[in-house]
Structure formats: structure tokens, C-alpha cells
Design an enzyme around this catalytic site. Structure first.
Site, short mmCIF file in Angstrom:
data_model
loop_
_atom_site.label_atom_id
_atom_site.label_comp_id
_atom_site.label_asym_id
_atom_site.label_seq_id
_atom_site.Cartn_x
_atom_site.Cartn_y
_atom_site.Cartn_z
N GLY A 32 0.80 -1.22 0.00
CA GLY A 32 0.00 0.00 0.00
C GLY A 32 0.83 1.27 0.00
O GLY A 32 1.82 1.39 -0.72
N ASP A 34 2.85 2.41 2.17
CA ASP A 34 4.23 2.23 2.64
C ASP A 34 5.15 1.80 1.50
O ASP A 34 6.30 2.22 1.43
CB ASP A 34 4.23 1.20 3.77
CG ASP A 34 5.47 1.29 4.64
OD1 ASP A 34 5.92 2.42 4.92
OD2 ASP A 34 5.97 0.24 5.07
N GLY A 121 -6.39 0.21 4.73
CA GLY A 121 -6.09 -0.60 3.56
C GLY A 121 -5.98 -2.06 3.97
O GLY A 121 -6.95 -2.69 4.38
N VAL A 122 -4.77 -2.57 3.88
CA VAL A 122 -4.51 -3.97 4.20
C VAL A 122 -4.96 -4.32 5.63
O VAL A 122 -5.42 -5.43 5.89
CB VAL A 122 -3.00 -4.25 4.05
CG1 VAL A 122 -2.66 -5.67 4.47
CG2 VAL A 122 -2.55 -4.02 2.61
N TYR A 123 -4.87 -3.36 6.54
CA TYR A 123 -5.18 -3.63 7.95
C TYR A 123 -6.68 -3.64 8.23
O TYR A 123 -7.09 -3.99 9.34
CB TYR A 123 -4.45 -2.67 8.87
CG TYR A 123 -2.98 -3.02 9.10
CD1 TYR A 123 -2.37 -4.07 8.41
CD2 TYR A 123 -2.21 -2.30 10.00
CE1 TYR A 123 -1.04 -4.38 8.61
CE2 TYR A 123 -0.86 -2.62 10.21
CZ TYR A 123 -0.28 -3.66 9.51
OH TYR A 123 1.05 -3.97 9.72
P1 ADP Z 1 -2.61 -0.19 6.36
O1 ADP Z 1 -1.72 -1.41 6.31
O2 ADP Z 1 -2.32 0.68 7.56
O3 ADP Z 1 -4.05 -0.53 6.20
P2 ADP Z 1 -2.41 0.65 3.53
O4 ADP Z 1 -1.24 1.29 2.90
O5 ADP Z 1 -2.77 -0.72 3.10
O6 ADP Z 1 -2.13 0.71 5.12
O7 ADP Z 1 -3.68 1.57 3.36
C1 ADP Z 1 -3.86 2.80 4.04
C2 ADP Z 1 -4.54 3.79 3.11
O8 ADP Z 1 -3.55 4.34 2.23
C3 ADP Z 1 -5.63 3.21 2.23
O9 ADP Z 1 -6.72 4.13 2.20
C4 ADP Z 1 -4.97 3.15 0.85
O10 ADP Z 1 -5.90 3.27 -0.20
C5 ADP Z 1 -4.09 4.39 0.93
N1 ADP Z 1 -2.98 4.50 -0.03
C6 ADP Z 1 -2.36 3.53 -0.76
N2 ADP Z 1 -1.38 4.09 -1.52
C7 ADP Z 1 -1.40 5.43 -1.27
C8 ADP Z 1 -0.66 6.56 -1.76
N3 ADP Z 1 0.33 6.41 -2.66
N4 ADP Z 1 -0.97 7.79 -1.29
C9 ADP Z 1 -1.95 7.96 -0.37
N5 ADP Z 1 -2.68 6.94 0.14
C10 ADP Z 1 -2.41 5.69 -0.32
#
Ligand code: ADP
Length: 171
Positions: A32, A34, A121-123
């Protein structure tokens, strides 16, 4: 309390002093947002992160931003809770993420901060609940950060954040 703004976009291209990434406990880079942050900052980010790991859910730490374009100088890594139904302290941990990010930002003299929708997102955190906690915690925390930009990656998240901001009087 900081001014809060909501935008639809990519966290890694925001013109702010620091960006927050939704990391995992290893700080080595995950999926995601990160993944995007590590790709933009370069391999130095994982090397720096690994020296500070493991990071508990609800906590935050900072590293340099390495290859991210200025004005971004810092990456603040926070570990959100994994959603397990809501009975495992997830709400407190998510609020703690936002509070700790502001504390870490304050210690660095950060005035503008971009933050993704941590844990949604994944969490698997329910996005409406997460939006409410994000806005209420940011509005309720004393900080020297002037502007927090909540960066939504999809329109649904953007709409939820804007609704919360309006409902909670942040704008
Ligand atoms: P977590 O593991 O904490 O759930 P994720 O990265 O899977 O983190 O998701 C957290 C949020 O970040 C989600 O809403 C996802 O759609 C969003 N996201 C993913 N890529 C980006 C990006 N490049 N910029 C901003 N938000 C993003």
C-alpha cells in the site's frame, strides 16, 4: 489544534515538511502506501527504519526522507492496528497513531504534515470509523503543526474525511 485539509492524491508527491507512512512493525517497507513511500525515498529508508524497529502499534518514529523531493525532510512511520472486529483496542491504537505522529512532528519542528488513512487498507479498519477517529484526534491534540493534510487515495475515503471534518467543526 492544527488546520486540517483533505485532498485526493498521492501521499508521496505532497509539498509538506513531513509525510506519515502506514508502516508495519519491521519498518522495512510493506504494501500500500508504505510501498509507495519506500519506493520514492529509496533503500536508505528501510535501512534507517530497521535500526528503529520493532515499532509497536499506536507508536510513531521519524527517519530522514532521503530521496523524496524537497520540501519533504522527514518520514514519520506509524503502525496502525490490524482490525480484528473492534474489541481489541483498535480505536485507542488508531487514535494513538495520530497523536504520536503529531508529537514526533513537534519534536522535529514540522509545520506541515501529510497523513494517509492509516489502517484502512490492508489492515482492514472500517473507513468511516477510521475517518472519525482521524479527525477527532487531530482536532483534539495540542501541537505546533500548522497544517495537517489528510491525503485520501480514493474518492470514498476523501468524502468520508470531508464529512467528518465538516461535522466536527474543523472547517
Ligand atoms: P494499512 O496497512 O495501515 O491498512 P495501507 O497502505 O494498506 O495501510 O492503506 C492505508 C490507506 O492508504 C488506504 O486508504 C490506501 O488506499 C491508501 N494508499 C495507498 N497508496 C497510497 C498513496 N500512494 N498515497 C496515499 N494513500 C495511499
Amino acid at each position: 489544534m492544527p488546520a486540517i485539509e483533505v485532498v485526493l492524491g498521492d501521499l508521496t508527491t505532497q509539498h509538506v515538511d513531513a509525510i506519515v507512512t502506514a508502516a508495519n512493525e519491521s519498518l522495512l517497507g510493506g504494501g500500500g502506501v508504505d510501498r509507495a513511500v519506500h519506493a520514492a525515498a529509496g533503500p536508505e529508508l528501510a535501512a534507517a527504519g530497521s535500526r528503529l524497529a520493532p515499532l509497536d502499534p499506536g507508536d510513531a518514529v521519524a527517519t530522514p526522507a532521503f530521496r523524496l523531493d524537497p520540501p519533504v525532510r522527514h518520514v514519520i512511520h506509524t503502525v496502525g492496528p490490524v482490525w480484528e472486529g473492534g474489541g481489541y483496542g483498535e480505536a485507542d491504537l488508531l487514535a494513538s497513531c495520530y497523536r504520536r505522529c503529531l508529537e514526533v512532528a513537534d519534536a522535529l519542528g514540522v509545520r506541515s504534515l501529510a497523513v494517509p488513512a492509516i489502517s484502512t487498507g490492508v489492515y482492514g479498519y472500517p473507513p468511516a470509523d477510521a475517518a472519525r477517529i482521524a479527525v477527532s484526534t487531530l482536532l483534539g491534540t495540542r501541537t505546533g503543526v500548522d497544517v495537517v493534510r489528510l491525503v485520501a487515495f480514493d474518492e470514498g475515503t476523501r468524502d468520508l474525511l470531508e464529512t467528518e471534518l465538516a461535522a466536527q467543526g474543523g472547517r
